[in-house]
Every structure is written in structure tokens, then in C-alpha cells.
Design a protein around this motif. Structure first.
Motif, PDB file in Angstrom:
ATOM      1  N   LYS A  52       9.310 -12.579   1.153  1.00 54.81           N
ATOM      2  CA  LYS A  52       9.512 -11.134   1.076  1.00 54.81           C
ATOM      3  C   LYS A  52      10.995 -10.844   1.086  1.00 54.81           C
ATOM      4  O   LYS A  52      11.772 -11.572   1.694  1.00 54.81           O
ATOM      5  N   LYS A  53      11.358  -9.767   0.436  1.00 55.19           N
ATOM      6  CA  LYS A  53      12.740  -9.300   0.464  1.00 55.19           C
ATOM      7  C   LYS A  53      12.762  -8.056   1.344  1.00 55.19           C
ATOM      8  O   LYS A  53      11.986  -7.127   1.137  1.00 55.19           O
ATOM      9  N   ASP A  54      13.651  -8.069   2.362  1.00 58.72           N
ATOM     10  CA  ASP A  54      13.715  -6.906   3.255  1.00 58.72           C
ATOM     11  C   ASP A  54      14.575  -5.803   2.643  1.00 58.72           C
ATOM     12  O   ASP A  54      15.132  -5.962   1.549  1.00 58.72           O
ATOM     13  N   VAL A  55      14.696  -4.698   3.351  1.00 56.37           N
ATOM     14  CA  VAL A  55      15.421  -3.540   2.812  1.00 56.37           C
ATOM     15  C   VAL A  55      16.902  -3.830   2.600  1.00 56.37           C
ATOM     16  O   VAL A  55      17.555  -3.162   1.813  1.00 56.37           O
ATOM     17  N   LYS A  56      17.455  -4.820   3.277  1.00 56.20           N
ATOM     18  CA  LYS A  56      18.865  -5.185   3.120  1.00 56.20           C
ATOM     19  C   LYS A  56      19.063  -6.209   2.000  1.00 56.20           C
ATOM     20  O   LYS A  56      20.163  -6.678   1.774  1.00 56.20           O
ATOM     21  N   GLY A  57      17.965  -6.594   1.350  1.00 52.29           N
ATOM     22  CA  GLY A  57      18.061  -7.547   0.252  1.00 52.29           C
ATOM     23  C   GLY A  57      17.985  -9.003   0.683  1.00 52.29           C
ATOM     24  O   GLY A  57      18.118  -9.895  -0.151  1.00 52.29           O
ATOM     25  N   LYS A  58      17.765  -9.254   1.981  1.00 50.80           N
ATOM     26  CA  LYS A  58      17.639 -10.635   2.456  1.00 50.80           C
ATOM     27  C   LYS A  58      16.236 -11.141   2.180  1.00 50.80           C
ATOM     28  O   LYS A  58      15.257 -10.420   2.327  1.00 50.80           O
ATOM     29  N   VAL A  59      16.153 -12.400   1.792  1.00 50.10           N
ATOM     30  CA  VAL A  59      14.866 -13.026   1.519  1.00 50.10           C
ATOM     31  C   VAL A  59      14.355 -13.664   2.804  1.00 50.10           C
ATOM     32  O   VAL A  59      15.081 -14.386   3.492  1.00 50.10           O
ATOM     33  N   LYS A  60      13.120 -13.391   3.141  1.00 50.68           N
ATOM     34  CA  LYS A  60      12.474 -13.950   4.326  1.00 50.68           C
ATOM     35  C   LYS A  60      11.280 -14.793   3.881  1.00 50.68           C
ATOM     36  O   LYS A  60      10.523 -14.381   2.996  1.00 50.68           O
ATOM     37  N   VAL A  61      11.136 -15.976   4.491  1.00 53.59           N
ATOM     38  CA  VAL A  61      10.003 -16.852   4.199  1.00 53.59           C
ATOM     39  C   VAL A  61       9.128 -16.883   5.437  1.00 53.59           C
ATOM     40  O   VAL A  61       9.583 -17.248   6.518  1.00 53.59           O
ATOM     41  N   TYR A  62       7.865 -16.479   5.293  1.00 50.84           N
ATOM     42  CA  TYR A  62       6.929 -16.438   6.404  1.00 50.84           C
ATOM     43  C   TYR A  62       5.821 -17.454   6.197  1.00 50.84           C
ATOM     44  O   TYR A  62       5.304 -17.616   5.090  1.00 50.84           O
ATOM     45  N   VAL A  63       5.445 -18.117   7.280  1.00 59.46           N
ATOM     46  CA  VAL A  63       4.348 -19.082   7.250  1.00 59.46           C
ATOM     47  C   VAL A  63       3.051 -18.324   7.502  1.00 59.46           C
ATOM     48  O   VAL A  63       2.972 -17.495   8.406  1.00 59.46           O
ATOM     49  N   LEU A  64       2.031 -18.614   6.704  1.00 55.42           N
ATOM     50  CA  LEU A  64       0.749 -17.931   6.834  1.00 55.42           C
ATOM     51  C   LEU A  64      -0.200 -18.734   7.710  1.00 55.42           C
ATOM     52  O   LEU A  64      -0.167 -19.962   7.721  1.00 55.42           O
ATOM     53  N   GLU A  65      -1.063 -18.014   8.393  1.00 64.29           N
ATOM     54  CA  GLU A  65      -2.147 -18.663   9.124  1.00 64.29           C
ATOM     55  C   GLU A  65      -3.159 -19.168   8.108  1.00 64.29           C
ATOM     56  O   GLU A  65      -3.225 -18.670   6.989  1.00 64.29           O
ATOM     57  N   ALA A  66      -3.957 -20.139   8.529  1.00 67.38           N
ATOM     58  CA  ALA A  66      -5.046 -20.578   7.654  1.00 67.38           C
ATOM     59  C   ALA A  66      -5.943 -19.368   7.411  1.00 67.38           C
ATOM     60  O   ALA A  66      -6.322 -18.665   8.342  1.00 67.38           O
ATOM     61  N   GLY A  67      -6.234 -19.101   6.159  1.00 62.27           N
ATOM     62  CA  GLY A  67      -7.048 -17.939   5.827  1.00 62.27           C
ATOM     63  C   GLY A  67      -6.311 -16.632   6.048  1.00 62.27           C
ATOM     64  O   GLY A  67      -6.922 -15.613   6.289  1.00 62.27           O
ATOM     65  N   GLY A  68      -4.969 -16.652   5.974  1.00 60.43           N
ATOM     66  CA  GLY A  68      -4.144 -15.467   6.206  1.00 60.43           C
ATOM     67  C   GLY A  68      -4.460 -14.346   5.233  1.00 60.43           C
ATOM     68  O   GLY A  68      -5.126 -14.530   4.232  1.00 60.43           O
TER      69      GLY A  68
END
Length: 123
Positions: A52-68
Motif C-alpha cells: 500500500k502507498k500511504d498519504v505521504k507517498g511511502k510504500v508499506k508492505v504488510y504481511v497477511l494472515e492465512a485467509g486474510g
């Protein structure tokens, strides 16, 4: 999917490293009973992440739960391999120089742990 339920990739890697180190390093070097026997050559994590890209333009990588709860289009598969900075031989050399009085006990305990159960048929 709210961001408060997501864990960042960096945070996950830090947690995995902390858990591995906690299992391999004595809580205190003076603890006679806590001899480190655990060594890891590498750990491979295969994760499903969303970017995801936040409002400041930084890219964030999030780990999903199984079946997220992310849609299939948003999910990427990532492999991360964690490897120690020092090889086993280097760690053993450091341990031997720091605790020469405990070296024999360390080796005996290590061999006993590795050969435990070798008397069982088919081992």
C-alpha cells in the motif's frame, strides 16, 4: 481490512530474528545450565503480502494472515531468506574463547543432544 490488524514486513522479520536469537543465546552468560545448542543456517519465510502507498507517498508492505481479507489482485507472494552473519565454526570459536572452562561440558551436551534417540531402531 484495517491497517491496525496488519503487521509490516520489517516488523515480522524483526520478531522472527528475536525469537531465533532467544532460542540460541543464553539469557545470561553466567547461567551454567543454559548452554546454547541451537544454530540456524538459514530461515526461509514464504509470505503473502499486500503493498500500500500511504498519504505521504511511502510504500508499506504488510504481511497477511492465512485467509486474510485482501482481494486476490492485491496479494503478492514473497520469499525472504534470513541467514546469520557468522558461520557455525566462527560462533564455536568465539564461545570456546569466551568460556574455555565450559567448553567440554558444551561439547558433551551438544553430542548427547544430537545422538539422543539414536539407539531406537531405524534412526
Amino acid at each position: 481490512m484495517s491497517n491496525e490488524n496488519l503487521i509490516g514486513l520489517t516488523e515480522l522479520i524483526q520478531k522472527v530474528k528475536q525469537k531465533l536469537l532467544a532460542a540460541s543465546i543464553p539469557a545470561s552468560p553466567n547461567e551454567e545450565t543454559d548452554i546454547p545448542l541451537f544454530s540456524v543456517d538459514s530461515v526461509e519465510l514464504e509470505l503473502q503480502v499486500t503493498v500500500k502507498k500511504d498519504v505521504k507517498g511511502k510504500v508499506k508492505v504488510y504481511v497477511l494472515e492465512a485467509g486474510g481479507g485482501a482481494s486476490r489482485d492485491d496479494v503478492q507472494k514473497v520469499k525472504v531468506t534470513l541467514s546469520p552473519l557468522l558461520k557455525k565454526e566462527q560462533l564455536l570459536g568465539i564461545y570456546k574463547s569466551l568460556y574455555p572452562e565450559r567448553w567440554q561440558e558444551f561439547m558433551k551436551t551438544s553430542v548427547d543432544s544430537l545422538t539422543k534417540g539414536s539407539e531406537e531402531p531405524g534412526f
